[in-house]
Design a protein around this motif. Structure first.
Motif, PDB file in Angstrom:
ATOM      1  N   LEU A  66       2.165   1.909  -3.551  1.00  0.00           N
ATOM      2  CA  LEU A  66       1.137   2.553  -4.200  1.00  0.00           C
ATOM      3  C   LEU A  66       0.981   3.933  -3.980  1.00  0.00           C
ATOM      4  CD1 LEU A  66      -1.767  -0.129  -4.194  1.00  0.00           C
ATOM      5  CD2 LEU A  66      -0.317   0.234  -6.229  1.00  0.00           C
ATOM      6  N   ALA A  67       1.427   4.655  -2.635  1.00  0.00           N
ATOM      7  CA  ALA A  67       1.238   5.837  -2.348  1.00  0.00           C
ATOM      8  C   ALA A  67       2.141   6.609  -3.019  1.00  0.00           C
ATOM      9  CB  ALA A  67       0.892   5.988  -0.761  1.00  0.00           C
ATOM     10  N   ILE A 117       0.829  -1.054  -0.063  1.00  0.00           N
ATOM     11  CA  ILE A 117      -0.022  -0.064   0.021  1.00  0.00           C
ATOM     12  C   ILE A 117       0.813   1.337  -0.093  1.00  0.00           C
ATOM     13  CG2 ILE A 117      -1.479   1.208   1.312  1.00  0.00           C
ATOM     14  CD1 ILE A 117      -2.753  -1.306   2.338  1.00  0.00           C
ATOM     15  N   ILE A 126      -2.927   4.895   5.427  1.00  0.00           N
ATOM     16  CA  ILE A 126      -3.419   3.396   5.556  1.00  0.00           C
ATOM     17  C   ILE A 126      -2.240   2.585   5.647  1.00  0.00           C
ATOM     18  CG2 ILE A 126      -4.584   1.437   4.234  1.00  0.00           C
ATOM     19  CD1 ILE A 126      -6.486   3.690   3.216  1.00  0.00           C
ATOM     20  N   SER A 127      -1.428   2.774   4.999  1.00  0.00           N
ATOM     21  CA  SER A 127      -0.129   1.847   5.249  1.00  0.00           C
ATOM     22  C   SER A 127       0.836   2.180   6.508  1.00  0.00           C
ATOM     23  CB  SER A 127       1.094   2.626   4.048  1.00  0.00           C
ATOM     24  OG  SER A 127       2.254   2.000   4.428  1.00  0.00           O
ATOM     25  N   ASN A 180      -0.227  10.061  -2.632  1.00  0.00           N
ATOM     26  CA  ASN A 180      -1.354   9.768  -2.204  1.00  0.00           C
ATOM     27  C   ASN A 180      -1.535   9.534  -0.870  1.00  0.00           C
ATOM     28  OD1 ASN A 180      -4.025   8.877  -1.368  1.00  0.00           O
ATOM     29  ND2 ASN A 180      -4.024   7.709  -3.495  1.00  0.00           N
ATOM     30  N   SER A 198      -3.846   9.422   1.603  1.00  0.00           N
ATOM     31  CA  SER A 198      -4.588   8.526   2.155  1.00  0.00           C
ATOM     32  C   SER A 198      -3.834   6.986   2.299  1.00  0.00           C
ATOM     33  CB  SER A 198      -6.137   8.453   1.525  1.00  0.00           C
ATOM     34  OG  SER A 198      -6.136   8.140   0.099  1.00  0.00           O
ATOM     35  N   TYR A 199      -3.403   6.808   1.186  1.00  0.00           N
ATOM     36  CA  TYR A 199      -2.645   5.503   0.754  1.00  0.00           C
ATOM     37  C   TYR A 199      -1.650   5.334   1.887  1.00  0.00           C
ATOM     38  CZ  TYR A 199      -5.143   3.659  -2.970  1.00  0.00           C
ATOM     39  OH  TYR A 199      -6.201   3.111  -4.023  1.00  0.00           O
TER      40      TYR A 199
END
Length: 183
Positions: free
Chosen positions: A90-91, A87, A102-103, A96, A98-99
């Motif tokens: 991906l950020a 994750i 979350i990570s 990003n 929000s990613y």
């Protein structure tokens, strides 16, 4: 502006660079933090491979249990620790936020928490090894408790640094978005 074919302009000695634009500090912080997180993710992947190899080898009975011990309970949830790194990856490309959040949260749940549980799970065995010199599980002839504690010490540091650099990256990205909103 200097030209390759012509000499430097008269009256300049090359010390007039202070007026030029500099890269904003949050961009520098973002680039350096991304680089550090990528390096730590590679180290985390190698640690994950070691834990996954032990789990797979012991469950598929590829070698005897005298050579590679059965995994401890904490190793199963730790296998999910690859998820926060994925994750986080991906950020990175599009910054990003929000990613990244979350990570960071899932790194605490799937990476740090299983390691803390593992330290508590293996403590009586480590205490027995220290006091009496008795070990009942082995990994390639070494005490499984010693090997796993060594792995855990390295993993805790890797995950702590990942969370630290993720926080720095989050701050840099947040400052960047706040400056854009002011304009």
């Amino acid at each position: 502006m200097a030209s390759r074919a012509r000499p430097r302009a008269a009256g300049t000695d090359g010390s007039d660079f202070k007026h030029r634009e500099k890269e904003a500090s949050h961009y520098q912080m973002s680039a350096s933090s991304k680089s550090e997180i990528k390096k730590l993710t590679v180290v985390h992947f190698f640690i994950w491979i070691l834990v996954a190899a032990q789990v797979v080898v012991s469950h598929l009975n590829l070698v005897s249990h005298d050579l590679v011990a059965m995994p401890y309970q904490w190793e199963y949830p730790y296998l999910l620790s690859l998820l926060p790194s994925f994750i986080g990856a991906l950020a990175m490309p599009k910054s990003n936020i929000s990613y990244l959040v979350i990570s960071m949260i899932s790194a605490g749940l799937f990476s740090i928490a299983p390691l803390i549980f593992g330290a508590m799970e293996m403590f009586p065995l480590a205490q027995q090894l220290y006091r009496h010199g008795k070990a009942y599980r082995f990994i390639f002839g070494f005490s499984a408790v010693s090997v796993m504690y060594l792995l855990m010490v390295i993993a805790i540091q890797v995950h702590a640094w990942q969370i630290y650099y993720s926080k720095k990256l989050l701050d840099a990205w947040f400052n960047s978005t706040q400056e854009k909103k002011k304009k």
